[in-house]
Design an enzyme around this catalytic site. Structure first.
Site, PDB file in Angstrom:
ATOM      1  N   TYR A  39       3.215  -2.963  -5.157  1.00 29.18           N
ATOM      2  CA  TYR A  39       2.849  -3.562  -6.437  1.00 29.18           C
ATOM      3  C   TYR A  39       2.025  -4.807  -6.140  1.00 29.18           C
ATOM      4  CZ  TYR A  39       5.977  -7.615  -6.141  1.00 29.18           C
ATOM      5  OH  TYR A  39       6.559  -8.792  -5.768  1.00 29.18           O
ATOM      6  N   CYS A  40       1.461  -5.416  -7.192  1.00 26.72           N
ATOM      7  CA  CYS A  40       0.728  -6.674  -7.027  1.00 26.72           C
ATOM      8  C   CYS A  40       0.722  -7.392  -8.369  1.00 26.72           C
ATOM      9  CB  CYS A  40      -0.679  -6.411  -6.495  1.00 26.72           C
ATOM     10  SG  CYS A  40      -1.659  -5.362  -7.593  1.00 26.72           S
ATOM     11  N   GLY A  41      -0.420  -7.949  -8.793  1.00 33.03           N
ATOM     12  CA  GLY A  41      -0.467  -8.654 -10.071  1.00 33.03           C
ATOM     13  C   GLY A  41      -0.561  -7.687 -11.242  1.00 33.03           C
ATOM     14  N   ALA A 101       3.546  -7.227 -11.328  1.00 32.94           N
ATOM     15  CA  ALA A 101       4.151  -8.504 -11.732  1.00 32.94           C
ATOM     16  C   ALA A 101       3.926  -8.793 -13.215  1.00 32.94           C
ATOM     17  CB  ALA A 101       3.594  -9.643 -10.885  1.00 32.94           C
TER      18      ALA A 101
END
Ligand SMILES: *[C@@H]1O[C@H](CO)[C@@H](O)[C@H](O)[C@H]1NC(C)=O
Length: 327
Positions: free
Chosen positions: A286-288, A316
């Site tokens: 995952y990331c932003g 996120a």
């Protein structure tokens, strides 16, 4: 450039010992390395010379993901423009205004058909061309689109990324043009594949499970992971509980070329140790909002040969609306 690796890496992925990858990366790729045999190797990345020499011999569509203005200025002869933007052929706003979610697969089918991608027979191959910048968002466009293409049912072996992007092409002094090609529309349709996409409930059920080999990988920059920087789209600073930090910006060299499989594997091992492998456990990336997550998804599955990887596209942005972050 890691051009030679771009050709050899697919054959290596999971087949040959790592030492062979080292030997391959030490070579320089030039025009003379591109033999007819080399054109049969269509790996996760291809070198500019490979593309230059082989594109005439294959049913291959080159898609330029840079902005329309950059494409208008100069592009690879015969390439089509389909810019990657948060709202574009490749991505849409999701429920609750989540940025960068998968678009309806029918829209992707239509975009591909319009530029002459066919499926299944003859099955057109696709090469993606990105720009290069800091932060590495332009570099991340190609693996993100590769992920969208997987979702739209294109088998992964049909999609490759031009190593070094458009600057890699011009650095080899290969020809460019302003001529916009006329596409010959064909028919692309497939079955949508969501098997590798997971939702917030799946992630919530799988945090704090490193002892079972389940790892969350956070692809954002270090300072975002540790909470000293809060990005616009997250409501709270920090990371999803138990996630490890593996910033996607380190996937590429400064010129936008991809680091070698060995370097990428070393980065992965630095973050997760040996708690997860191709045959044990699971990785959730995952990331932003889902861009850098796709970069690691691409590296892990296509370059390093892991098949136990899933992607949390809500990332996120969605998690921080519903749960606490960890600092
Ligand atoms: C967070 O990461 C940044 C960038 O690496 C670093 O400069 C900073 O000291 C870190 N902050 C904490 C609280 O660890």
């Amino acid at each position: 450039m890691i051009g030679s690796l771009a050709i050899v890496a697919p054959a290596l992925a999971g087949l040959l010992p790592a030492a062979a990858a080292v030997a391959a990366s030490a070579q320089t790729v030039s025009e003379r390395n591109i033999t007819p045999l080399a054109c049969l190797f269509f790996g996760p990345t291809v070198s500019p010379w490979w593309l230059s020499k082989c594109k005439a011999h294959l049913d291959l569509v080159v898609i330029d993901l840079r902005s329309a203005a950059e494409y208008a200025e100069s592009h690879i002869p015969g390439s089509f423009s389909l810019p990657f933007e948060p709202v574009s052929a490749w991505s849409q706003m999701g429920p609750g205004d989540l940025l960068l979610e998968m678009p309806p697969s029918a829209d992707v089918f239509a975009s591909l058909s319009a530029i002459g991608v066919s499926n299944p027979d003859p099955a057109t191959k696709i090469v993606l061309v990105n720009g290069v910048g800091v932060p590495a968002f332009p570099q991340a466009a190609s693996p993100r689109v590769a992920t969208t293409l997987k979702y739209a049912g294109i088998s992964e072996g049909r999609v490759s990324v031009l190593d070094g992007g458009f600057p890699g092409w011009t650095s080899e002094n290969l020809p460019t043009t302003t001529v916009v090609p006329t596409p010959v529309p064909r028919t692309y349709t497939a079955t949508e594949d969501r098997s590798f996409l997971v939702n917030i409930d799946y992630v919530a059920a799988n945090i704090n499970k490193k002892n079972q080999g389940i790892y969350l990988i956070d692809g954002r920059d270090e300072a975002v992971y540790n909470g000293s920087v809060l990005e616009d789209w997250a409501l709270k600073a920090g990371h999803i509980p138990s996630a490890v930090s593996l910033p996607a910006k380190h996937i590429w060299n400064a010129d936008g070329s991809w680091k070698s499989p060995l370097e990428l594997l070393a980065q992965l091992r630095g973050a997760v140790g040996y708690g997860v492998s191709r045959s044990y456990g699971k990785i959730i990336v995952y990331c932003g909002v889902g861009g850098y997550a796709s970069s690691w998804y691409f590296v892990l599955t296509r370059i390093l040969g892991f098949d136990n990887v899933v992607m949390y596209d809500g990332s996120a942005q969605e998690w921080s609306r519903h749960y606490d972050m960890e600092l």
